[in-house]
Write a protein that holds these residues in place. Structure first.
Motif, mmCIF file in Angstrom:
data_model
loop_
_atom_site.group_PDB
_atom_site.id
_atom_site.type_symbol
_atom_site.label_atom_id
_atom_site.label_comp_id
_atom_site.label_asym_id
_atom_site.label_seq_id
_atom_site.Cartn_x
_atom_site.Cartn_y
_atom_site.Cartn_z
ATOM 1 N N TYR A 53 1.376 7.814 -6.545
ATOM 2 C CA TYR A 53 1.273 6.362 -6.699
ATOM 3 C C TYR A 53 -0.162 5.971 -7.047
ATOM 4 O O TYR A 53 -1.107 6.369 -6.354
ATOM 5 C CB TYR A 53 1.688 5.702 -5.372
ATOM 6 C CG TYR A 53 1.446 4.211 -5.248
ATOM 7 C CD1 TYR A 53 1.921 3.323 -6.213
ATOM 8 C CD2 TYR A 53 0.781 3.674 -4.139
ATOM 9 C CE1 TYR A 53 1.720 1.957 -6.081
ATOM 10 C CE2 TYR A 53 0.578 2.305 -3.989
ATOM 11 C CZ TYR A 53 1.049 1.453 -4.971
ATOM 12 O OH TYR A 53 0.853 0.100 -4.831
ATOM 13 N N ALA A 81 -5.367 2.391 -0.625
ATOM 14 C CA ALA A 81 -5.455 2.360 0.840
ATOM 15 C C ALA A 81 -6.553 1.426 1.328
ATOM 16 O O ALA A 81 -6.489 0.926 2.441
ATOM 17 C CB ALA A 81 -5.693 3.768 1.381
ATOM 18 N N ARG A 117 5.391 10.535 4.004
ATOM 19 C CA ARG A 117 4.196 11.049 4.642
ATOM 20 C C ARG A 117 3.114 11.157 3.574
ATOM 21 O O ARG A 117 3.344 11.722 2.499
ATOM 22 C CB ARG A 117 4.533 12.435 5.216
ATOM 23 C CG ARG A 117 3.454 13.125 6.000
ATOM 24 C CD ARG A 117 4.063 14.329 6.738
ATOM 25 N NE ARG A 117 4.840 15.200 5.834
ATOM 26 C CZ ARG A 117 4.315 16.235 5.164
ATOM 27 N NH1 ARG A 117 3.046 16.531 5.290
ATOM 28 N NH2 ARG A 117 5.075 16.977 4.385
ATOM 29 N N LEU A 118 1.934 10.580 3.871
ATOM 30 C CA LEU A 118 0.807 10.683 2.930
ATOM 31 C C LEU A 118 0.302 12.120 2.945
ATOM 32 O O LEU A 118 -0.104 12.631 3.988
ATOM 33 C CB LEU A 118 -0.310 9.719 3.342
ATOM 34 C CG LEU A 118 -1.545 9.699 2.435
ATOM 35 C CD1 LEU A 118 -1.228 9.037 1.098
ATOM 36 C CD2 LEU A 118 -2.695 8.961 3.117
ATOM 37 N N PHE A 155 2.773 10.780 -1.667
ATOM 38 C CA PHE A 155 3.638 10.646 -0.498
ATOM 39 C C PHE A 155 4.765 11.666 -0.612
ATOM 40 O O PHE A 155 5.556 11.618 -1.556
ATOM 41 C CB PHE A 155 4.260 9.242 -0.427
ATOM 42 C CG PHE A 155 3.247 8.144 -0.274
ATOM 43 C CD1 PHE A 155 2.748 7.807 0.979
ATOM 44 C CD2 PHE A 155 2.795 7.432 -1.382
ATOM 45 C CE1 PHE A 155 1.822 6.782 1.114
ATOM 46 C CE2 PHE A 155 1.870 6.405 -1.245
ATOM 47 C CZ PHE A 155 1.382 6.083 0.004
ATOM 48 N N GLU A 189 9.517 4.121 1.772
ATOM 49 C CA GLU A 189 9.723 4.082 3.217
ATOM 50 C C GLU A 189 9.822 5.476 3.803
ATOM 51 O O GLU A 189 10.412 6.370 3.207
ATOM 52 C CB GLU A 189 11.015 3.308 3.541
ATOM 53 C CG GLU A 189 10.769 1.819 3.672
ATOM 54 C CD GLU A 189 12.062 1.066 3.927
ATOM 55 O OE1 GLU A 189 12.780 1.446 4.871
ATOM 56 O OE2 GLU A 189 12.351 0.142 3.157
ATOM 57 N N ARG A 196 0.832 -1.197 0.000
ATOM 58 C CA ARG A 196 0.000 0.000 0.000
ATOM 59 C C ARG A 196 0.873 1.256 0.000
ATOM 60 O O ARG A 196 0.468 2.308 -0.481
ATOM 61 C CB ARG A 196 -0.907 0.024 1.229
ATOM 62 C CG ARG A 196 -1.961 -1.065 1.194
ATOM 63 C CD ARG A 196 -2.805 -1.031 2.466
ATOM 64 N NE ARG A 196 -3.344 -2.361 2.746
ATOM 65 C CZ ARG A 196 -4.407 -2.865 2.146
ATOM 66 N NH1 ARG A 196 -5.052 -2.174 1.235
ATOM 67 N NH2 ARG A 196 -4.829 -4.069 2.447
ATOM 68 N N THR A 197 2.060 1.148 0.566
ATOM 69 C CA THR A 197 2.984 2.279 0.646
ATOM 70 C C THR A 197 4.316 1.853 0.046
ATOM 71 O O THR A 197 5.126 1.234 0.721
ATOM 72 C CB THR A 197 3.188 2.704 2.120
ATOM 73 O OG1 THR A 197 1.911 2.910 2.701
ATOM 74 C CG2 THR A 197 4.005 3.978 2.208
#
Ligand SMILES: [Zn+2]
Length: 440
Positions: free
Chosen positions: A390, A402, A287-288, A311, A284, A280-281
């Motif tokens: 993304y 998400a 911050r969304l 992000f 690394e 989902r992310t």
């Protein structure tokens, strides 16, 4: 004394002989009583079947049910009869030497389990007679399915009694192998795999194989699956996939079915689920900053659907492939700037935009693994600051990464991994057609 032994039965006997031990131990979680297998083995001697393609409505079958028949012991004969359009149970019973009153009584006896009016063309009835009294019907079985029949038999006093009889089916592993000339599907059909099994196989391998690029003539496969046999040793239906191997040009893939604490699933040889999720992310420590949905574009100013997630991260932050897949495109456009599109299993695509650069070797057609660095955060294209845009697409339409529900992804550990490895060793020995190897 064996009057008929069809090739199918011979095969079953051979398979049981070869596979009794592995069968029982291979399928952990589904305990197959050894007694059942022996039952099948013995019953093979007892009955015969006509060849499947024999175009006859009625076949006299000699059944030898006695271990050491004395010359005078009566033998039970079976006659299978396939129901034709418009025929009724009453007529069929009358045809087999029951008087009208007897046929009515027998039909009534059936009625407590099964409505005789539901008899359909193609259904099978088995009529039984003793050879020393061939004019008196002993009993008849109305086959409802391979697993169930209603048995009507004549009682001592001449009345008829019915019983609902469930026949256990025995799963026996079957192996099919083949070499690919065109597609895996085509080769699978040629090897005798049915469409359902092939669909499962292709879906499971699609997490690791790009069927458009990775399959080449000469690649080979082995598929182990269950076949269900009835007590007479007749094939009834295919069961589920147990294990499979796909030998590609530069790698060999294997998968194994395993019953674990979380139910049944397919795993690779290391105990990782074959079905893989998308991250989902895919970055690394980011911050969304913008979610999925309708919003006003910060540069263009008008309201639009934001079809992905943003992000915020410093320029140069590595971007990871969200899942195993193939690079579909690497482009530089006005809106997205430098961006990469990956194609994954089962209709998923992911897009990564505004990169400062792609990682070395990332070009169309290259396979990537989940977590592999495919590029770096930048601010190319239409953007007010460094971030990763993304997107996840399913069958061409953007979906919210998400909230998307993926099948659970697991890696087996501890005792469960040990159980899996035992199960895997047995399945692998059947799959590769060799006895289990000792693993130090
Ligand atoms: Zn965005």
């Amino acid at each position: 004394m064996i009057r008929f032994v069809s090739s199918a039965q011979t095969m079953v006997r051979t398979m049981i002989g070869m596979m009794r031990r592995p069968v029982v131990r291979a399928i952990a979680g589904v305990t197959i009583p050894v007694a059942l297998l022996i039952l099948v083995d013995l019953s093979v001697h007892a009955r015969g079947v006509p060849a499947e393609d024999e175009p006859v409505d009625e076949v006299a079958i000699t059944a030898v049910v006695v271990d050491s028949p004395s010359p005078t012991a009566p033998l039970l004969h079976e006659r299978a009869r396939v129901v034709q359009r418009g025929e009724t149970l009453l007529e069929l019973l009358r045809e087999h030497n029951l008087s009208f009153d007897e046929a009515v009584a027998a039909s009534r006896a059936v009625g407590s389990y099964y409505d005789p009016r539901r008899l359909r063309p193609g259904q099978e009835l088995v009529f039984r007679f003793w050879d020393n009294d061939p004019d008196t019907l002993d009993s008849v079985a109305v086959r409802l399915s391979a697993e169930r029949s209603i048995e009507i038999s004549r009682a001592e006093d001449g009345s008829f009694v019915a019983a609902d009889v469930h026949r256990p089916l025995t799963p026996i592993p079957a192996l099919r192998t083949g070499r690919i000339t065109g597609s895996l599907y085509g080769a699978g059909v040629t090897a005798g795999l049915d469409a359902n099994l092939l669909a499962t196989l292709i879906q499971l391998f699609s997490f690791d194989v790009d069927f458009q690029r990775d399959i080449h003539p000469g690649n080979s496969f082995s598929v182990l699956f269950e076949e269900y046999y009835d007590e007479d040793g007749h094939w009834v239906r295919n069961g589920s996939l147990l294990s499979a191997e796909l030998v590609l040009n530069h790698r060999t893939l294997r998968l194994f079915r395993h019953y674990g604490e979380n139910g049944v699933d397919f795993y690779d040889p290391t105990g990782r689920t074959v079905r893989k999720t998308l991250l989902r992310t895919p970055i690394e420590g980011a911050r969304l900053t913008s979610g999925f949905g309708r919003r006003t574009h910060p540069i263009l100013g008008f309201s639009h659907l934001h079809p992905g997630l943003d992000f915020a991260a410093p320029i140069g932050t590595p971007i990871n492939a969200a899942g195993d897949g193939t690079v579909e495109a690497v482009r530089n456009t006005t809106g997205f700037g430098i961006h990469v599109i990956l194609r994954h299993a089962n209709g998923f695509r992911t897009l990564y935009a505004h990169m400062s650069s792609t990682a070395r070797g990332i070009r169309p057609g290259v396979r990537v693994n989940q977590g592999q660095v495919i590029g770096f955060v930048g601010m190319t294209g239409l953007t007010t600051g460094p971030h990763l845009h993304y997107e996840v697409h399913l069958n061409g339409a953007p979906i919210n990464p998400a909230t998307i529900q993926f099948p659970p992804e697991r890696t087996l550990r501890g005792e469960e991994l040990e159980r899996f490895q035992q199960n895997r060793a047995h399945l692998e020995s059947l799959l590769l057609g060799s006895p289990p190897r000792n693993e130090a």
